[in-house]
Design a protein around this motif. Structure first.
Motif, mmCIF file in Angstrom:
data_model
loop_
_atom_site.group_PDB
_atom_site.id
_atom_site.type_symbol
_atom_site.label_atom_id
_atom_site.label_comp_id
_atom_site.label_asym_id
_atom_site.label_seq_id
_atom_site.Cartn_x
_atom_site.Cartn_y
_atom_site.Cartn_z
ATOM 1 N N ALA A 50 0.835 -1.206 0.000
ATOM 2 C CA ALA A 50 0.000 0.000 0.000
ATOM 3 C C ALA A 50 0.867 1.252 0.000
ATOM 4 O O ALA A 50 2.027 1.218 0.406
ATOM 5 C CB ALA A 50 -0.930 0.017 1.204
ATOM 6 N N ILE A 99 -3.773 5.800 -8.979
ATOM 7 C CA ILE A 99 -4.922 4.985 -8.589
ATOM 8 C C ILE A 99 -5.628 4.446 -9.827
ATOM 9 O O ILE A 99 -5.847 5.163 -10.798
ATOM 10 C CB ILE A 99 -5.908 5.807 -7.745
ATOM 11 N N SER A 100 -6.007 3.171 -9.772
ATOM 12 C CA SER A 100 -6.719 2.530 -10.877
ATOM 13 C C SER A 100 -8.017 1.918 -10.368
ATOM 14 O O SER A 100 -8.165 1.655 -9.167
ATOM 15 C CB SER A 100 -5.847 1.425 -11.505
ATOM 16 N N ASP A 138 -8.504 -0.892 -7.360
ATOM 17 C CA ASP A 138 -7.595 -0.751 -6.227
ATOM 18 C C ASP A 138 -8.375 -0.702 -4.917
ATOM 19 O O ASP A 138 -9.552 -0.319 -4.893
ATOM 20 C CB ASP A 138 -6.743 0.513 -6.365
ATOM 21 N N CYS A 154 -9.058 0.899 -1.332
ATOM 22 C CA CYS A 154 -8.895 2.097 -0.511
ATOM 23 C C CYS A 154 -8.926 1.668 0.954
ATOM 24 O O CYS A 154 -9.919 1.146 1.436
ATOM 25 C CB CYS A 154 -10.014 3.102 -0.792
ATOM 26 N N VAL A 208 -3.835 3.596 -0.425
ATOM 27 C CA VAL A 208 -4.371 2.711 -1.459
ATOM 28 C C VAL A 208 -3.482 1.483 -1.618
ATOM 29 O O VAL A 208 -2.248 1.595 -1.667
ATOM 30 C CB VAL A 208 -4.472 3.449 -2.812
ATOM 31 N N SER A 256 -2.550 -1.077 -4.283
ATOM 32 C CA SER A 256 -2.654 -1.192 -5.741
ATOM 33 C C SER A 256 -2.805 -2.650 -6.147
ATOM 34 O O SER A 256 -1.855 -3.427 -6.086
ATOM 35 C CB SER A 256 -1.414 -0.590 -6.414
ATOM 36 N N ILE A 257 -4.004 -3.019 -6.565
ATOM 37 C CA ILE A 257 -4.244 -4.390 -6.993
ATOM 38 C C ILE A 257 -3.510 -4.684 -8.295
ATOM 39 O O ILE A 257 -3.064 -5.814 -8.544
ATOM 40 C CB ILE A 257 -5.768 -4.655 -7.139
ATOM 41 N N THR A 258 -3.354 -3.656 -9.136
ATOM 42 C CA THR A 258 -2.641 -3.832 -10.394
ATOM 43 C C THR A 258 -1.177 -4.164 -10.144
ATOM 44 O O THR A 258 -0.628 -5.118 -10.719
ATOM 45 C CB THR A 258 -2.737 -2.548 -11.250
ATOM 46 N N ARG A 259 -0.550 -3.398 -9.288
ATOM 47 C CA ARG A 259 0.855 -3.654 -8.976
ATOM 48 C C ARG A 259 1.024 -4.980 -8.260
ATOM 49 O O ARG A 259 2.012 -5.694 -8.458
ATOM 50 C CB ARG A 259 1.388 -2.512 -8.105
ATOM 51 N N ASN A 311 -5.145 -4.794 -17.079
ATOM 52 C CA ASN A 311 -4.634 -5.030 -15.728
ATOM 53 C C ASN A 311 -5.284 -6.204 -15.008
ATOM 54 O O ASN A 311 -5.001 -6.448 -13.836
ATOM 55 C CB ASN A 311 -4.800 -3.774 -14.860
ATOM 56 N N TRP A 355 -9.850 -12.349 -5.995
ATOM 57 C CA TRP A 355 -8.499 -11.981 -6.404
ATOM 58 C C TRP A 355 -7.716 -13.165 -6.968
ATOM 59 O O TRP A 355 -6.622 -12.982 -7.503
ATOM 60 C CB TRP A 355 -7.699 -11.357 -5.267
#
Length: 382
Positions: free
Chosen positions: A147, A195-196, A199, A201, A230, A232-235, A256, A280
């Motif tokens: 995060a 932020i995407s 993600d 919060c 945040v 980051s689910i993408t990262r 993503n 996920w």
């Protein structure tokens, strides 16, 4: 370990269009090993989480201090480092202007006199140009694994000026107990931020995001500058794929949430990894021969998601109690002393990178070493 000689014969990799994909929707990935890189910090923290069961993490609070800077020659007395994009305090000098303040090792500097901090150099540049009263916004502890704080400035008096979805800068929804970014306005404050959609919060202006309504209200009450914590689910997905999946595969990411793996000649059937929005977890299409083993990846993903879910649930049920940080502290002190389990994984990852770069490890042995680390982290928790 004796390094193996890599073949000099080029391998033809067909473009995405050759197997029915839209090239405009994909981004190729080049692997370049850089020991001590940020990815090692991220992976080491995630492995540390994977080695823990039934754990939670304390969310950092937002704090402010006022100090007087007499002149531009005044000693700041902060040793700062950039960690995963955050400006983290590594050491506070006893003779500096912050010696007797609440700022301590592990705090993250977020803003100075209403200016968002963009790294250690920006802190020193801003402090050099200021004389008189200085207002510092900072977090009282490090961010949870994976995060980071996204700090944005707005010219108005608050973010929540309108209630309809179209006029909001950002919209949230709650999925399985976590507040998820549902939509980001194209011309809004967060449109140019990292932020995407999708993600997580975790907090807004220091208020734990226990529901999408709470997050929206906290955003509405915020003033001209607001920090949003945040995950980051993408990262996170890309970090997991880079760590678990053999580097022999070329990766192409789409929106993503899906990653296509390709290896070999034109007759090789690509494998597509797809991540579920709610759980996920990852599943693979075109993996009938089980070339890609997703067990370790999904176990780590599940434990990270549970850590975040249980953390938010704890704040939801006991909002006034101070939660103890049971997962993470600053991984490496200025002296290099190990401070928690994540640093052990981090140093192991750095050593693997160095051995690979120096030719002491083959590509096969390098990947085997990374898989062994994941297995150790998972088995440690049993």
């Amino acid at each position: 370990v004796i390094a193996k000689t890599l073949s000099t014969n080029p391998v033809h990799i067909p473009p995405p269009s050759a197997w029915g994909a839209d090239p405009s929707m994909f981004a190729s990935r080049e692997r370049r090993l850089v020991p001590d890189r940020d990815e090692n910090d991220i992976i080491s923290e995630l492995l540390s989480v994977a080695s823990c069961i039934n754990s939670i993490v304390k969310l950092p609070k937002i704090a402010y201090i006022k100090i007087e800077s007499e002149d531009d020659e005044c000693e700041v007395g902060l040793s700062l480092l950039e960690k995963n994009g955050a400006t983290v305090v590594a050491e506070v000098s006893k003779s500096g202007i912050f010696a007797d303040t609440e700022i301590k090792e592990g705090c993250e500097i977020l803003a100075i006199n209403g200016q968002c901090v963009r790294g250690p150099r920006s802190v020193m540049r801003i402090m050099k140009d200021i004389t008189g009263q200085v207002m510092i916004m900072f977090s009282d502890s490090p961010s949870p694994p994976g995060a980071s704080f996204i700090v944005k400035k707005h010219q108005g008096t608050g973010f929540g000026r309108k209630t309809d979805l179209e006029s909001q800068d950002i919209a949230f929804e709650t999925i399985n107990g976590l507040v998820i970014v549902k939509d980001i306005a194209e011309n809004g404050v967060f449109s140019e931020s990292p932020i995407s959609k999708g993600d997580v919060c975790l907090s807004v202006d220091g208020v734990p995001a226990t529901s999408d309504d709470v997050a929206t209200r906290a955003l509405a009450r915020s003033q001209s500058i607001v920090p949003m914590l945040v995950f980051s689910i993408t990262r996170f997905r890309k970090s997991m794929v880079d760590f678990i999946i053999d580097e022999k595969y070329n990766r192409w990411w789409k929106k993503n949430s899906a990653c296509t793996l390709h290896w070999g000649d034109e007759d090789c059937t690509p494998i597509t990894l797809m991540f579920d929005k709610e759980t996920w977890l990852c599943k693979a299409e075109g993996n009938e021969e089980n070339e890609v083993d997703l067990r370790h990846m999904n176990l780590i993903i599940e434990r990270v998601r549970k850590l975040l879910s249980k953390t938010i649930a704890a704040y939801r049920t006991k909002p006034k109690e101070r939660l103890r940080d049971s997962s993470r502290s600053l991984s490496v002190s200025p002296s290099g002393k190990m401070k928690n389990r994540s640093d052990v994984y981090r140093r192991a990852l750095i050593k693997l990178d160095e051995m690979r770069e120096n030719g002491a490890l083959s590509a096969k042995d390098y990947e085997a070493g990374r898989r062994a680390l994941a297995q150790v982290a998972i088995q440690t928790a049993k």
